[in-house]
Motif scaffolding. Structure first.
Motif, PDB file in Angstrom:
ATOM      1  N   PRO A   1      38.372  18.699  29.613  1.00  0.00           N
ATOM      2  CA  PRO A   1      39.484  19.083  30.364  1.00  0.00           C
ATOM      3  C   PRO A   1      40.131  17.901  30.862  1.00  0.00           C
ATOM      4  O   PRO A   1      39.736  16.970  31.002  1.00  0.00           O
ATOM      5  CB  PRO A   1      38.699  19.895  31.633  1.00  0.00           C
ATOM      6  CG  PRO A   1      37.375  19.118  31.346  1.00  0.00           C
ATOM      7  CD  PRO A   1      37.171  19.030  30.045  1.00  0.00           C
TER       8      PRO A   1
ATOM      9  N   ASN B   1      37.922  19.548  35.289  1.00  0.00           N
ATOM     10  CA  ASN B   1      37.048  20.274  34.814  1.00  0.00           C
ATOM     11  C   ASN B   1      36.678  21.627  35.623  1.00  0.00           C
ATOM     12  O   ASN B   1      35.832  21.744  36.524  1.00  0.00           O
ATOM     13  CB  ASN B   1      35.848  19.355  34.811  1.00  0.00           C
ATOM     14  CG  ASN B   1      34.614  20.203  34.147  1.00  0.00           C
ATOM     15  OD1 ASN B   1      34.900  21.016  33.489  1.00  0.00           O
ATOM     16  ND2 ASN B   1      33.411  19.561  34.129  1.00  0.00           N
TER      17      ASN B   1
ATOM     18  N   ILE C   1      43.504  26.597  32.020  1.00  0.00           N
ATOM     19  CA  ILE C   1      42.660  25.666  31.476  1.00  0.00           C
ATOM     20  C   ILE C   1      43.452  24.485  30.975  1.00  0.00           C
ATOM     21  O   ILE C   1      44.304  24.685  29.911  1.00  0.00           O
ATOM     22  CB  ILE C   1      41.495  26.193  30.516  1.00  0.00           C
ATOM     23  CG1 ILE C   1      40.880  27.354  30.947  1.00  0.00           C
ATOM     24  CG2 ILE C   1      40.502  24.946  30.039  1.00  0.00           C
ATOM     25  CD1 ILE C   1      40.224  28.173  29.928  1.00  0.00           C
TER      26      ILE C   1
ATOM     27  N   LEU D   1      43.163  20.984  28.444  1.00  0.00           N
ATOM     28  CA  LEU D   1      42.331  20.380  27.694  1.00  0.00           C
ATOM     29  C   LEU D   1      42.805  19.281  27.082  1.00  0.00           C
ATOM     30  O   LEU D   1      43.997  18.962  27.086  1.00  0.00           O
ATOM     31  CB  LEU D   1      42.057  21.251  26.517  1.00  0.00           C
ATOM     32  CG  LEU D   1      41.061  22.658  26.794  1.00  0.00           C
ATOM     33  CD1 LEU D   1      41.325  23.498  25.560  1.00  0.00           C
ATOM     34  CD2 LEU D   1      39.910  22.336  27.142  1.00  0.00           C
TER      35      LEU D   1
ATOM     36  N   ALA E   1      36.154  25.572  31.047  1.00  0.00           N
ATOM     37  CA  ALA E   1      36.750  24.705  30.712  1.00  0.00           C
ATOM     38  C   ALA E   1      36.255  23.731  29.737  1.00  0.00           C
ATOM     39  O   ALA E   1      36.924  22.922  29.197  1.00  0.00           O
ATOM     40  CB  ALA E   1      37.133  23.670  32.108  1.00  0.00           C
TER      41      ALA E   1
END
Length: 174
Positions: free
Chosen positions: A93, A112, A7, A9, A35
């Motif tokens: 994300p 995302n 993921i 971010l 996410a």
């Protein structure tokens, strides 16, 4: 079997909702990962999703959020904390632009999602690559392996997610 979930971010911004949820299910644990929402929480249903043991119906955690903080050179505290999104969002994300620490909604929408690979996916790719099946098109790797966000473009960081560079060309090219 080992599983990997990635993921990416960044802090602050806007993004539209997409299907960006998957489970990390290994070692008799089934943990929901998203996410854009707190971990271990299913946004579509509002249910807990950290189950131990898998299939047992016991959820030891309802939702988990990432909290980060630190002091800058002027000794000013900066924090980012994900709760239940009642009063805004600190995490979204996608990779930041390395020149201005910003991001566009188009880039954020692109990231995302949750990429999920397991050891079986990687081993199948390695075997088929070694046998020439990837090169001749008779084997198609799983989509999350092909779309793995290993490297950024433009002003994004060039090294986003780890990968093995077998041919040493410094390019992610499965």
């Amino acid at each position: 079997m080992k599983s990997f979930v990635l993921i990416l971010l960044y802090v602050s911004g806007t993004v539209s909702a997409q299907n960006n949820f998957n489970y990390l299910d290994i070692n008799n644990v089934k943990a929901g990962i998203s996410a854009t929402w707190p971990m271990h929480y299913v946004p579509a249903t509002g249910n807990a999703s950290y189950e131990v043991p898998i299939g047992g119906g016991v959820h030891s955690d309802f939702a988990t959020g990432l909290w980060l903080g630190g002091y800058d050179a002027a000794n000013q505290l900066h924090e980012a904390a994900q709760t239940y999104r009642q009063s805004g969002d600190d995490f979204w994300p996608g990779p930041l632009d390395t020149t201005n620490a910003g991001i566009t909604s188009a880039v954020s929408n692109q990231y995302n999602r949750v990429w999920k690979l397991n050891q079986t996916d990687i081993n199948a790719f390695i075997t088929n690559y070694g046998n020439g099946n990837v090169q001749n098109g008779s084997y198609t790797p799983v989509s999350d392996l092909v779309s793995w966000p290993a490297q950024g473009t433009g002003a994004q960081t060039k090294n986003m997610a780890p990968f093995v560079d077998v041919n040493h060309n410094h390019v992610y090219d499965p």
